[in-house]
Design an enzyme around this catalytic site. Sequence first.
Site, short mmCIF file in Angstrom:
data_model
loop_
_atom_site.label_atom_id
_atom_site.label_comp_id
_atom_site.label_asym_id
_atom_site.label_seq_id
_atom_site.Cartn_x
_atom_site.Cartn_y
_atom_site.Cartn_z
N ALA A 1 17.46 70.46 -18.89
CA ALA A 1 18.45 69.40 -18.93
C ALA A 1 19.87 69.81 -18.46
CB ALA A 1 18.49 68.79 -20.33
N ASP B 1 16.40 66.96 -24.36
CA ASP B 1 16.75 66.31 -23.09
C ASP B 1 17.61 65.08 -23.32
OD1 ASP B 1 14.21 67.95 -22.42
OD2 ASP B 1 15.21 67.49 -20.52
O1 MRU Z 1 10.57 69.32 -17.54
P1 MRU Z 1 11.64 70.34 -17.79
O2 MRU Z 1 11.19 71.73 -17.53
O3 MRU Z 1 12.92 69.99 -17.10
O4 MRU Z 1 11.92 70.23 -19.34
C1 MRU Z 1 12.87 71.04 -19.96
C2 MRU Z 1 12.91 70.84 -21.43
O5 MRU Z 1 12.24 70.01 -21.98
C3 MRU Z 1 13.88 71.66 -22.22
O6 MRU Z 1 13.40 71.92 -23.50
C4 MRU Z 1 15.17 70.84 -22.35
O7 MRU Z 1 15.63 70.47 -21.09
C5 MRU Z 1 16.21 71.55 -23.06
S1 MRU Z 1 16.76 72.89 -22.05
C6 MRU Z 1 18.09 73.55 -22.38
#
Ligand code: MRU
Length: 341
Positions: free
Chosen positions: A47, A236
């Site tokens: 995110a 997110d």
């Molecule tokens: O699909 P992604 O890899 O973008 O998902 C990322 C996540 O779900 C993380 O846990 C979330 O972004 C928090 S990261 C600091």
Amino acid sequence: MIKPVEIFRDTIKVIDQTKLPQVVRFEYIYTLKDAIDAIVSLKVRGAPLLGIFAAYAVVQVLRNIDIFDIERVKEIGFSSIDELRRTRPTAVNLFYALDRMEKILNEFHGNCKDKLVESLMDEAKAIDREEGERCQKMAELGVSLLPDRAKVMTICNTGYLATNHIGTALGVIYEGIAQDKIEKVFALETRPVLQGARLTTWELLENNITPILITDNSAAFVMEKEKIDAIFAGADRIARNGDTANKIGTYMLAILAKHHGVPIYIVAPSSSVDPILENGDGMKIEKRNKEEVIAFGGCPVAPKDVDILNYAFDVTPNNLITAIITEEGIFYPPYRFNRKD
Ligand code: MRU
């Protein structure tokens, strides 16, 4: 730690995260199309990193066009922002960063394209720097929740590769290790894209930390057998009441945590808080493609004609979350968030 996103000469240099851990391959982003492809294909993900990258992408598009009529330059800026907004729906950081870039465009009243690009670059760098400061603060706050010799569990990838900085949930773990408070780190593999197996274990090993990788379906048993002390996950999108969208599997972990009496902490910057959304009901949850599920590392694991349902995220209700850590503090239920800008 290598930066997954950085400005390099007249490009944005990114690590292609789809190629990890086999190879560290850098990719150079020149155009809007390159940037959109990098987000959609998960070369750049996580995110906070999505927000940082999208902000740099807006700068990238405008600084490389051979157009100097300021109104036309701004139009291209606005339409690029709209296209970037349509890439992935769940991580609110993407929208947070793009809103900030849009504000710079709206408030620019000069005639000089270079000056506009300079203001946009300053803003993108500020977004990047502020995410770093938030990560550091959260890591310091989160470490206070750890008992001595803690055994912790985490899901997905929430470290450098997801934030360009020390990380959210993984930031707490890095800090806990630095302060000698963590004995073991259990990383869930995180099907179907394996951010835990491919990315979290890779970046921890790069930092001389040896995690223990477990399959997603062993989480309950490991929690019980290994006497896990705490679970740390990122977010997110967090609604005002604390309902939290995070990587698919987080909701499952929260239910398991409740059953086993293990605290589960969400660690996320204020840029992951959606100030508009009252609760998790209205969250847009990305569904991804079939190929992620029916094949594993390019090798088929299911009949190609099977129907699939591939949610990339789930929503953990606030009553299953022990506390939410942002850079502003450690919050306990009942949650009442508002983003200050
Ligand atoms: O699909 P992604 O890899 O973008 O998902 C990322 C996540 O779900 C993380 O846990 C979330 O972004 C928090 S990261 C600091």
